[in-house]
Design a protein around this motif. Structure first.
Motif, PDB file in Angstrom:
ATOM      1  N   HIS A  84       0.805  -0.897  -0.109  1.00  0.00           N
ATOM      2  CA  HIS A  84      -0.184   0.185   0.115  1.00  0.00           C
ATOM      3  C   HIS A  84       0.553   1.061  -0.066  1.00  0.00           C
ATOM      4  O   HIS A  84       1.861   1.488   0.640  1.00  0.00           O
ATOM      5  CB  HIS A  84      -0.867   0.399   1.028  1.00  0.00           C
ATOM      6  CG  HIS A  84      -1.704  -1.638   1.761  1.00  0.00           C
ATOM      7  ND1 HIS A  84      -2.478  -1.811   0.395  1.00  0.00           N
ATOM      8  CD2 HIS A  84      -2.086  -2.040   2.065  1.00  0.00           C
ATOM      9  CE1 HIS A  84      -3.638  -2.123   1.151  1.00  0.00           C
ATOM     10  NE2 HIS A  84      -2.814  -3.030   1.611  1.00  0.00           N
ATOM     11  N   PRO A 191      -4.592   0.148   6.064  1.00  0.00           N
ATOM     12  CA  PRO A 191      -4.217  -0.870   5.900  1.00  0.00           C
ATOM     13  C   PRO A 191      -3.410  -1.356   7.221  1.00  0.00           C
ATOM     14  O   PRO A 191      -3.275  -0.783   7.769  1.00  0.00           O
ATOM     15  CB  PRO A 191      -3.433  -0.555   3.990  1.00  0.00           C
ATOM     16  CG  PRO A 191      -3.540   0.833   4.154  1.00  0.00           C
ATOM     17  CD  PRO A 191      -3.482   1.808   4.930  1.00  0.00           C
ATOM     18  N   THR A 195      -0.800  -7.469   6.698  1.00  0.00           N
ATOM     19  CA  THR A 195      -1.981  -7.547   5.483  1.00  0.00           C
ATOM     20  C   THR A 195      -2.550  -9.335   5.767  1.00  0.00           C
ATOM     21  O   THR A 195      -2.014  -9.755   6.547  1.00  0.00           O
ATOM     22  CB  THR A 195      -1.715  -7.933   4.047  1.00  0.00           C
ATOM     23  OG1 THR A 195      -0.570  -8.794   3.415  1.00  0.00           O
ATOM     24  CG2 THR A 195      -1.145  -6.153   3.321  1.00  0.00           C
ATOM     25  N   SER A 200      -9.811  -6.386   3.358  1.00  0.00           N
ATOM     26  CA  SER A 200      -9.748  -5.617   2.346  1.00  0.00           C
ATOM     27  C   SER A 200     -10.524  -4.432   2.170  1.00  0.00           C
ATOM     28  O   SER A 200     -12.116  -4.722   1.613  1.00  0.00           O
ATOM     29  CB  SER A 200      -9.108  -6.574   1.125  1.00  0.00           C
ATOM     30  OG  SER A 200      -9.732  -6.535   1.054  1.00  0.00           O
ATOM     31  N   GLU A 203      -8.382   0.945  -1.772  1.00  0.00           N
ATOM     32  CA  GLU A 203      -7.259   2.082  -1.025  1.00  0.00           C
ATOM     33  C   GLU A 203      -7.631   3.712  -0.875  1.00  0.00           C
ATOM     34  O   GLU A 203      -7.283   4.025  -0.108  1.00  0.00           O
ATOM     35  CB  GLU A 203      -6.416   2.069  -2.013  1.00  0.00           C
ATOM     36  CG  GLU A 203      -5.420   3.235  -1.435  1.00  0.00           C
ATOM     37  CD  GLU A 203      -3.336   2.389  -2.147  1.00  0.00           C
ATOM     38  OE1 GLU A 203      -2.718   4.144  -2.249  1.00  0.00           O
ATOM     39  OE2 GLU A 203      -3.478   1.546  -3.187  1.00  0.00           O
ATOM     40  N   TYR A 206      -9.236   4.398   2.121  1.00  0.00           N
ATOM     41  CA  TYR A 206      -8.880   4.745   4.113  1.00  0.00           C
ATOM     42  C   TYR A 206      -8.114   5.836   3.890  1.00  0.00           C
ATOM     43  O   TYR A 206      -8.236   6.843   4.647  1.00  0.00           O
ATOM     44  CB  TYR A 206      -6.998   3.636   3.825  1.00  0.00           C
ATOM     45  CG  TYR A 206      -6.838   2.580   3.184  1.00  0.00           C
ATOM     46  CD1 TYR A 206      -7.959   1.973   5.101  1.00  0.00           C
ATOM     47  CD2 TYR A 206      -6.385   1.714   2.709  1.00  0.00           C
ATOM     48  CE1 TYR A 206      -7.486   0.816   4.815  1.00  0.00           C
ATOM     49  CE2 TYR A 206      -6.391   0.371   2.568  1.00  0.00           C
ATOM     50  CZ  TYR A 206      -7.461  -0.318   3.510  1.00  0.00           C
ATOM     51  OH  TYR A 206      -7.355  -1.365   4.196  1.00  0.00           O
TER      52      TYR A 206
END
Length: 241
Positions: A84, A191, A195, A200, A203, A206
């Motif tokens: 990430h 994140p 992981t 999940s 992106e 976040y």
């Protein structure tokens, strides 16, 4: 009889010769094994000496931080290979800017207590608490009442499951004011590290949820200061999945 005697002597001579040949062959094999072993031992000793020489060179005054540099390079490499682009940060002990310069300065200051309660089990399709969720909330309310603590307020998010849970618990603590705060809604602050496969988010989530949840954290998670006169106990309903 003479012929038979000659045959027996010849056979014995042949067997004796074969026996000698076998012993000679075994001796040669053992000698070769011994030579190979000695050669291997010599290589091991040489390698150990080389390692000792390298180790001494690594800790000479000219190179006092070889191992530190290696660890630093490994750390930099792991950061470059992160999955990430959202960079993690170390915990800031003075996150609320209320850290006491000296521990004795905090003596006598009232405390702030946060009781975190997760919403009850709910139905994924409707978002409402199911029977087990109602039972969980009711038992939690009974437990909080039984503790007999001087609670200050009940705060919940605007999510249906959180509001339902807070309402059921409020029936056991009807004297407390209830507040709704959308900042407490579920989301992804950052994140996960490391992981995980079972959870999940895109992106972008976040970057959207992170600042909101950070604001919620700063709003409620802080230490008491000198202006606080009484102990406070807030019941906070976090909405995390």
């Amino acid at each position: 009889m003479g012929t038979d005697g000659s045959s027996i002597c010849t056979s014995r001579s042949f067997i004796a010769g074969m026996t000698r040949n076998v012993f000679v062959a075994l001796a040669i094999v053992m000698a070769l094994i011994l030579l190979l072993w000695l050669n291997k031992e010599h290589d091991i000793v040489a390698k150990c000496r080389d390692f000792e020489s390298w180790q001494k060179a690594a800790i000479t005054p000219d190179q006092p931080k070889v191992h530190v540099d290696i660890e630093k390079e490994a750390s930099n490499e792991s950061q470059h290979t992160a999955t990430h682009s959202v960079e993690s940060q170390k915990w800031n002990y003075n996150w609320d800017h209320k850290a006491w310069p000296h521990p004795e300065d905090a003596v006598g200051v009232p405390t702030r207590t946060l009781i975190l309660v997760r919403h009850g089990q709910y139905d994924f399709s409707s978002g409402l608490l199911n029977d087990k969720g109602h039972q969980q909330a009711n038992i939690t309310g009974m437990r909080l009442k039984h503790l007999g603590m001087k609670y200050s307020r009940i705060i919940h998010s605007d999510q249906t499951r959180a509001k339902e849970t807070a309402t059921i618990i409020h029936q056991h603590l009807p004297q407390l004011p209830m507040e709704e705060d959308p900042l407490l809604a579920e989301g992804g602050p950052t994140p996960p590290e490391p992981t995980v496969n079972y959870w999940s988010l895109p992106e972008r989530s976040y970057f959207v949820d992170g600042p909101r949840l950070e604001a919620a954290f700063r709003k409620y998670f802080y230490r008491a200061d000198k202006s606080q006169q009484l102990e406070s106990i807030d019941v906070l309903y976090e909405d995390d999945d």
